[in-house]
Design an enzyme around this catalytic site. Structure first.
Site, PDB file in Angstrom:
ATOM      1  N   SER A  79      17.605   3.851  19.249  1.00 43.35           N
ATOM      2  CA  SER A  79      19.019   3.485  19.414  1.00 43.35           C
ATOM      3  C   SER A  79      19.816   4.739  19.713  1.00 43.35           C
ATOM      4  O   SER A  79      19.326   5.855  19.542  1.00 43.35           O
ATOM      5  CB  SER A  79      19.554   2.868  18.118  1.00 43.35           C
ATOM      6  OG  SER A  79      19.803   3.911  17.166  1.00 43.35           O
ATOM      7  N   ASP A  80      21.035   4.560  20.127  1.00 41.41           N
ATOM      8  CA  ASP A  80      21.924   5.710  20.194  1.00 41.41           C
ATOM      9  C   ASP A  80      22.519   5.918  18.795  1.00 41.41           C
ATOM     10  O   ASP A  80      22.288   5.126  17.882  1.00 41.41           O
ATOM     11  CB  ASP A  80      23.008   5.478  21.271  1.00 41.41           C
ATOM     12  CG  ASP A  80      23.574   6.777  21.795  1.00 41.41           C
ATOM     13  OD1 ASP A  80      24.033   6.802  22.943  1.00 41.41           O
ATOM     14  OD2 ASP A  80      23.521   7.793  21.066  1.00 41.41           O
ATOM     15  N   TRP A  81      23.289   6.974  18.673  1.00 43.23           N
ATOM     16  CA  TRP A  81      23.786   7.398  17.356  1.00 43.23           C
ATOM     17  C   TRP A  81      24.572   6.293  16.649  1.00 43.23           C
ATOM     18  O   TRP A  81      25.620   5.877  17.112  1.00 43.23           O
ATOM     19  CB  TRP A  81      24.680   8.636  17.545  1.00 43.23           C
ATOM     20  CG  TRP A  81      25.095   9.299  16.284  1.00 43.23           C
ATOM     21  CD1 TRP A  81      26.105   8.923  15.458  1.00 43.23           C
ATOM     22  CD2 TRP A  81      24.497  10.460  15.686  1.00 43.23           C
ATOM     23  NE1 TRP A  81      26.191   9.777  14.389  1.00 43.23           N
ATOM     24  CE2 TRP A  81      25.223  10.730  14.507  1.00 43.23           C
ATOM     25  CE3 TRP A  81      23.444  11.313  16.023  1.00 43.23           C
ATOM     26  CZ2 TRP A  81      24.909  11.799  13.670  1.00 43.23           C
ATOM     27  CZ3 TRP A  81      23.138  12.374  15.187  1.00 43.23           C
ATOM     28  CH2 TRP A  81      23.853  12.605  14.027  1.00 43.23           C
TER      29      TRP A  81
END
Ligand code: GLC
Length: 742
Positions: free
Chosen positions: A269-271
């Site tokens: 995932s992204d942050w």
């Protein structure tokens, strides 16, 4: 140029690795499995009690943002020696365009149109990062970007799928080498999957609505290209894609990536994008977010702890099948084996001081030199001659700023190690001419003009005013979008004042995006657009300004005249009423009370010309290149074969220089409408003055394929125009036909 795919593993090792993964998986508890799916943030050069405990308990599979070698070695030691199963860690970092040595921002590297340069930059980035213990970078960012208001256009490889996918393959090859287990190879990451560059209004993180046909023909091809050539990982985008956030989008992450493309690497995932599914209004709570993200196909959660907190109970209550957990863990463990981490996860300190060696700096300078784009050069004012100059005024807030020239995402570069424009000009001048420096403005956003007086004074007494203006690094990159893309602050006023002195102006612009320059372009004699060129900005700019080398960069993105024209890109569809000069003229002179349905009915504006200020692929040289004698070897080809096209390119100027020869096609009629031009080939060539060469292209019909209304990717029979030239306005034209009759 065919980029060999990254095998990642010696072929014979694949089976052995699979066996090792299965053996290890069988020993793991559910908690340990979920631990591998969790990426936690480092503690900046130390190991907190909480992190130490989490690693010992097998609750961490990877760390992000730790760059201290001793700390990384300690983290690995804890994982290997103190946890039950001794599984080493992935160590991730945004090594986007350099680690110690900072190369030009990716958009600048794209302006080099050089796969070789892009690969070199990535390879050195990987050497320097891996010498610090990093084994995973979150790059290349391959979001097609057609809105310069979007700050992340700086990180992109531009507006065109063909240029982007070609350079992306080289970047992955540079990061990953031939085998991931090689000493200085690091895992790359295709991001942000997918369609992030279409964020509405150019506002970061914003909604994207992309028809599937457009998604498949424009935004997905670069991801497919590097999925096929072995990129080790993918990152899901923050953005809402057609109502389903990418982080929870099972069509994207499972149907397309896994089932259609058969991609087998881990997806991260992204942050904190997993809990953001609640913010999107796509998940009820963090448990629901964990379920939706994991079920859609996100293997690893970055920075947040929904997986750690809820996956166990989701498995226990049969919401998530343990097999799905096992599949994700296998992908993570397989990557760790491919990287050779089970053999050796500790990094010896002896190579760290090898960073920023002369070879790295030389490649950084060459990358910067080749990515600068000459946009204007009236009366050939450039190159300057040191013999013809007695006094050079160097003006602007970016002439001597080692930090700003590195650009966005230069986390690990050090400003004091940058070579600035002013330094380099002094080194170049020696005693042959005097340099007078005035910032004029404190920063690129300053609006007070009390520094103007000094700048005006030195300009008045100078033969040339070299102005270094543009954007500070922070004005582009993540979350840094601009509604107005003029030169920020009072820079335009400063240009006005210097223009009034009558001293010729050479304008060097540092920026992370295209800027709207129409208000100042007539007031300067030359414009060299250098993006954010990195550590070696100064020597590169000095070489170009004084003619040690001719500029050869070409725009990877369209420069609009006005922000109101956005989105504006070369590969537009024709529409039923395309703009034209005569329609523009009619529109531009509408009499008062003209009848409603009159004058220039076209897809354009009343108040501005329909063309861009500078076109995709545009860039001047100190020489001039002629294109003649375009030839199509085989004017009728069957689907599944090649069309061969050649052209004669001549250096008709007085300067040995490089040129990027570009080939565009147009599919005149398709089962869905096709762009009026599409880049399908380019070659960077070097030609001595007065010399000519034949440049050949071989285009397979696969490159003409596109997704039709049934979402089948096919080349179609029909007539094609082909153009070859030095930019997307190329006019030298030929034709060929594709038939489906054998
Ligand atoms: C950021 C970015 C992503 C980056 C990640 C880790 O928010 O969107 O590109 O790789 O977080 O820093």
């Amino acid at each position: 140029m065919s980029v060999k795919s990254c095998q990642q593993l010696h072929p014979l090792d694949s089976l052995a690795t699979e066996a090792k993964v299965i053996t290890l998986l069988d020993k793991m508890t559910l908690d340990e499995k979920i631990g591998q799916l969790s990426q936690l943030s480092g503690d900046g050069g130390q190991v907190s009690k909480e992190l130490r405990k989490a690693i010992k308990q097998g609750q961490v599979g990877s760390i992000i943002n730790e760059v201290d070698l001793d700390t990384i070695n300690e983290l690995q030691r804890i994982a290997i020696k103190e946890s039950r199963l001794g599984i080493p860690l992935l160590i991730g970092r945004d090594v986007i365009h350099g680690f110690n040595t900072i190369f030009p921002i990716p958009l600048a590297q794209a302006a080099s149109w050089s796969p070789e340069i892009v690969e070199q930059c990535a390879q050195i980035s990987a050497i320097e990062a891996s010498n610090s213990g990093i084994n995973w970078t979150f790059a290349p960012m391959i979001d097609i970007a057609r809105d310069p208001r979007w700050g992340r256009i700086a990180e992109s490889l531009g507006e065109d799928p063909y240029l982007c996918k070609t350079l992306a393959k080289s970047m992955v090859k540079g990061f990953q080498g031939e085998y991931l287990s090689n000493t200085n190879s690091i895992a790359a990451c295709a991001k942000h999957f997918a369609g992030y560059g279409a964020s509405e209004g150019g506002k970061d993180y914003n909604t994207t609505n992309i028809a599937e046909n457009e998604l498949r023909n424009v935004y997905l091809p670069p991801f497919k290209a590097i999925a096929d050539t072995g990129v080790a990982t993918f990152m899901a985008s923050f953005s809402d894609l057609n109502g389903v956030p990418a982080t929870g989008n099972d069509w994207l992450l499972s149907d397309v990536l896994r089932d259609e493309w058969r991609y087998s690497g881990p997806v991260i995932s992204d942050w904190e994008a997993v809990p953001q599914l609640v913010t999107h209004g796509f998940a009820f709570d963090k448990s629901d977010a964990a379920n939706k993200a994991f079920t859609a196909g996100v293997d690893i959660e970055m920075a947040s702890n929904c997986y750690l907190s809820y996956l166990t109970s989701l498995v226990s209550n049969n919401t998530i099948a343990i097999k799905k957990i096992d599949d994700s863990v296998k992908r993570v463990l397989t990557l760790k084996f491919k990287l050779g981490l089970f053999e050796s996860a500790t990094t010896l300190p002896n190579n760290q001081n090898n960073a920023m060696n002369l070879q790295h700096l030389s490649i950084a300078k060459n990358a910067a030199t080749k990515s600068c784009v000459l946009l204007k050069n009236d009366n050939q004012i450039l190159p300057l001659s040191k013999l013809a100059i007695t006094n050079l005024a160097v003006i602007g807030p970016l002439a001597d700023d080692g930090y700003e020239q590195m650009g966005t995402w230069a986390f690990d570069g050090k400003a004091h190690q940058s070579h600035t424009c002013l330094n380099a000009l002094h080194a170049y001048a020696k005693d042959s001419f005097k340099i007078h420096h005035a910032v004029g403005l404190e920063t690129s956003r300053s609006n007070h003009n009390d520094g103007f007086y000094e700048a005006i004074a030195i300009a008045k007494n100078a033969d040339v005013a070299l102005m270094v203006l543009g954007e500070e690094a922070i004005l582009s990159g993540e979350a840094h979008c601009r509604a107005n893309i003029d030169l920020p602050g009072a820079q335009e006023d400063l240009i006005d004042e210097i223009h009034k002195t009558g001293t010729p102006i050479v304008l060097v612009i540092m920026a992370g995006r295209p800027l709207t320059l129409e208000k100042i372009i007539a007031k300067v004699d030359a414009i060299l657009f250098v993006w954010h060129p990195g550590t070696m900005a100064g020597p590169a700019i000095a070489d170009l300004v004084f003619g040690a080398e001719s500029p050869s960069g070409k725009l990877p993105v369209t420069f609009p005249r006005s922000v109101g024209q956005i989105p504006l890109y070369y590969a537009q569809k024709n529409s039923g009423r395309p703009p034209s000069e005569d329609k523009y003229l009619a529109l531009n002179s509408i009499p008062v009370r003209a009848p409603q349905t009159s004058f220039g009915m076209a897809a354009t504006y009343l108040d501005i010309h329909f063309s861009p200020l500078f076109a995709f692929g545009y860039g001047l040289s100190y020489s001039q290149f002629g294109y003649t004698n375009i030839k199509v070897m085989n004017k009728l080809i069957t689907i599944g074969s090649f069309v061969e096209i050649s052209v004669t390119v001549s250096n008709i100027g007085n300067f040995t220089a490089e040129e990027v020869v570009q080939l565009y096609i147009r599919d005149l009629v398709g089962s869905v409408t096709r762009p009026i031009k599409e880049l399908k080939g380019f070659q960077r060539i070097k030609l001595a003055k007065g010399k000519s060469t034949e440049v050949k292209f071989k285009l397979h019909t696969d490159e003409l394929a596109f997704y039709n209304r049934h979402m089948e990717c096919k080349a179609e029979a029909g007539h094609f125009n082909v153009w070859i030239g030095g930019d997307s306005n190329a006019t030298l034209q030929a034709e060929f036909e594709v038939t489906d009759e054998k």
